[in-house]
Design a protein around this motif. Structure first.
Motif, mmCIF file in Angstrom:
data_model
loop_
_atom_site.group_PDB
_atom_site.id
_atom_site.type_symbol
_atom_site.label_atom_id
_atom_site.label_comp_id
_atom_site.label_asym_id
_atom_site.label_seq_id
_atom_site.Cartn_x
_atom_site.Cartn_y
_atom_site.Cartn_z
ATOM 1 N N LEU A 21 0.956 -1.421 -0.122
ATOM 2 C CA LEU A 21 -0.219 0.078 -0.084
ATOM 3 C C LEU A 21 1.068 1.387 -0.180
ATOM 4 C CD1 LEU A 21 -2.830 -0.829 2.784
ATOM 5 C CD2 LEU A 21 -2.911 -0.202 -0.109
ATOM 6 N N MET A 22 1.798 1.550 0.485
ATOM 7 C CA MET A 22 2.569 2.607 1.180
ATOM 8 C C MET A 22 3.778 2.804 -0.609
ATOM 9 S SD MET A 22 4.462 2.678 4.604
ATOM 10 C CE MET A 22 4.940 4.103 4.069
ATOM 11 N N VAL A 23 3.900 1.504 -0.678
ATOM 12 C CA VAL A 23 4.718 1.861 -2.371
ATOM 13 C C VAL A 23 3.603 2.513 -3.180
ATOM 14 C CG1 VAL A 23 5.191 0.368 -4.106
ATOM 15 C CG2 VAL A 23 6.765 0.123 -1.955
ATOM 16 N N ALA A 24 2.716 1.984 -3.459
ATOM 17 C CA ALA A 24 1.323 2.305 -4.609
ATOM 18 C C ALA A 24 0.984 3.199 -4.159
ATOM 19 C CB ALA A 24 0.173 1.639 -4.475
ATOM 20 N N ARG A 25 1.608 3.432 -2.838
ATOM 21 C CA ARG A 25 0.654 5.393 -2.402
ATOM 22 C C ARG A 25 1.854 6.479 -3.161
ATOM 23 N NH1 ARG A 25 -3.093 2.404 -2.261
ATOM 24 N NH2 ARG A 25 -4.441 2.779 -0.943
ATOM 25 N N ILE A 26 3.217 6.399 -2.598
ATOM 26 C CA ILE A 26 3.947 6.668 -3.021
ATOM 27 C C ILE A 26 4.315 6.819 -4.470
ATOM 28 C CG2 ILE A 26 6.726 7.191 -2.765
ATOM 29 C CD1 ILE A 26 6.486 5.510 -0.165
ATOM 30 N N HIS A 27 4.285 6.417 -5.069
ATOM 31 C CA HIS A 27 3.758 6.156 -6.370
ATOM 32 C C HIS A 27 3.168 7.189 -7.277
ATOM 33 C CE1 HIS A 27 7.436 3.952 -7.814
ATOM 34 N NE2 HIS A 27 7.081 2.507 -6.777
ATOM 35 N N THR A 28 1.744 6.628 -6.716
ATOM 36 C CA THR A 28 1.203 7.553 -7.128
ATOM 37 C C THR A 28 0.730 9.187 -7.054
ATOM 38 O OG1 THR A 28 -1.020 5.452 -7.274
ATOM 39 C CG2 THR A 28 -1.907 8.211 -7.011
ATOM 40 N N ILE A 38 4.993 11.874 3.758
ATOM 41 C CA ILE A 38 4.850 10.931 4.691
ATOM 42 C C ILE A 38 4.830 11.525 5.953
ATOM 43 C CG2 ILE A 38 5.148 8.525 4.826
ATOM 44 C CD1 ILE A 38 7.046 8.104 2.438
ATOM 45 N N ALA A 39 4.316 11.167 6.865
ATOM 46 C CA ALA A 39 4.691 11.084 8.264
ATOM 47 C C ALA A 39 4.488 9.781 8.681
ATOM 48 C CB ALA A 39 3.732 12.385 8.769
ATOM 49 N N LEU A 40 5.263 9.909 9.275
ATOM 50 C CA LEU A 40 5.373 7.930 10.001
ATOM 51 C C LEU A 40 5.364 7.996 11.957
ATOM 52 C CD1 LEU A 40 9.566 7.565 8.574
ATOM 53 C CD2 LEU A 40 6.949 6.458 7.856
ATOM 54 N N SER A 41 5.051 7.074 12.217
ATOM 55 C CA SER A 41 4.421 6.418 13.632
ATOM 56 C C SER A 41 6.039 5.564 14.100
ATOM 57 C CB SER A 41 3.810 5.479 13.237
ATOM 58 O OG SER A 41 4.122 4.072 13.098
ATOM 59 N N GLY A 42 6.106 5.795 14.783
ATOM 60 C CA GLY A 42 7.257 5.049 16.007
ATOM 61 C C GLY A 42 6.687 3.980 16.326
#
Length: 242
Positions: A21-28, A38-42
């Motif tokens: 999902l993340m890879v797809a959203r990045i490319h889009t 992108i904002a990440l969690s710990g």
């Protein structure tokens, strides 16, 4: 708004799905807007996801990395979300250092640190004060108590609506956190939740009625896509009414 709950048989499958999902959203995002914010969690749950992303073939120079919350400790501290992500992902992948935006934790006053990160985000997005930027992707976790980011039950951070970033606290210790309005502006918000200890809070969050001041993850209501990714231990016997 797309609101979907996806349950996977185990943590390995959960991480694999989050990776795709993340890879797809990045490319889009890069295809549509020439960059991806992108904002990440710990926490421990996303660590294998970050390790997998470190090996991915991604347009690294187009990806801008932020954090949705941070413990108020130096980057070298074992509890630092930035420090963990740096070791597992950012020191491995060829992402430009200028594209990495950790929350500051070197101010004497955490409120000043929160204000500085607020200012930095607005500047990076080319926005004026009072604006609300839209991150392409925000990754969130959830604690056993139903908190997400550093939005903890019955804390003042839950009521902050006029800022992007504020000070949260747990057990008297300050943390820096995104506010509800900033999270809710994201184009895509993904919860990544693993473990049987999360069942009780999830039951309350997905109940027909409830109180977000008790279970703060319930208060996340983004305008864009909202995906809850759970492993079977977390989602067991969950009656979902979305």
């Amino acid at each position: 708004m797309t609101h979907e709950v996806l349950i996977y048989p185990d943590r390995q499958a959960l991480v694999a799905a989050a990776f795709d999902l993340m890879v797809a959203r990045i490319h889009t995002a890069v295809d549509e807007r020439q960059r991806c914010t992108i904002a990440l969690s710990g926490g421990s749950t996303p660590q294998p996801l970050y390790a997998a992303l470190a090996q991915a073939d991604l347009p690294w120079d187009r990806i801008q990395i932020y954090w949705g919350d941070e413990r108020y400790v130096p980057p070298s501290h074992p509890d630092s979300n930035y420090g963990m992500t740096k070791r597992i992902w950012l020191d491995v992948a060829p992402i430009p250092a200028a594209n990495i935006h950790p929350m500051p934790t070197n101010f004497a006053d955490p409120q000043a640190a929160a204000a500085e990160y607020d200012r930095q985000i607005l500047a990076d997005f080319g926005l004026e004060a009072g604006s609300m930027p839209a991150f392409d992707l925000i990754l969130l976790g959830m604690g056993d108590d139903g908190h997400t980011a550093s939005l903890f039950p019955h804390t003042a951070a839950l009521s902050v609506r006029d800022r992007l970033v504020t000070v949260g606290e747990k057990d008297g210790q300050p943390r820096i956190t995104f506010t509800y309005p900033l999270i809710d502006r994201a184009r895509s918000t993904i919860f990544l939740i693993s473990g049987a200890s999360k069942q009780s809070a999830l039951g309350e969050i997905f109940a027909p009625t409830g109180d977000a001041t008790i279970y703060p993850a319930r208060g996340i209501q983004p305008q864009g896509e909202l995906l809850w990714l759970l492993d079977a231990d977390a989602g067991k016997d969950l009656a979902i009414a979305c």
